[in-house]
Design an enzyme around this catalytic site. Sequence first.
Site: not given
Length: 252
Positions: A54, A99, A102, A122
């Site tokens: 992000a 992300g 991920e 994170e």
Amino acid sequence: MESIFLTAVDPKSGHVSPSIVSNMSEALESLKKDNEVRTVVLCSMVPGIFCAGADLKERAKMQQSEVGPFVTKARTLITELGTLPMPTIAAIDGAALGGGLEMALACDIRVAASSAKMGLVETKLAIIPGAGGTQRLPRTVGVSVAKELIFAARVLSGDEAKSLGLVNHAVEQNKTGDAAYLRALDLAREFIPQGPIAIRMAKLAINQGIEVDLKTGLAIEEACYAQVIPTKDRLEGLQAFKEKRPPRYKGE
């Protein structure tokens, strides 16, 4: 169409943005219905970055009430990627953080440049992986290793990721910065000649079977095997073997 290539980051920043999430979701929905696509390669057009997660500057501008829905959309997108029926390969030629990793974890296979950097970072920001990382990383490298990596917000090189089983292959980066992408293409070329329906059924059997006990998994395998028995491709495979020639599968 034998293979298709997806890029999932903003071409200017290398981050995941709301517009990218929306556009990629539409692309995945289209892919699900396309029986001609044999393999999907997920890569980036941003040099040195697979996906940096992000955009924190953008995230900082969000209201608290906006964060949850955005993460939910990202989680849904990555889940859709993970449920594509055909093989998916993540070509990690640069940073895959948060992300971004991920997203790579949702692919069937990961190939990384040795110099690539990846990690679920994170906890450095006092949050947790929210788009499947806490679930897919333990299923990939084991529970204890995944906890260590997430608790420490550790960033791994491609070689370190390979040693832990996080990626299937680690390759030396080349001058054009696309070594992982080229290795992913080599893998795709290995997959494409095989029976496409069989490949999809094998993926389905593995993905569903790994989540259940062995007895149930074997029943899933039996059900998937039943799907390939009436296909023209199965008969073509037998005929090609008999005639000592390469099979010509059509996905029928």
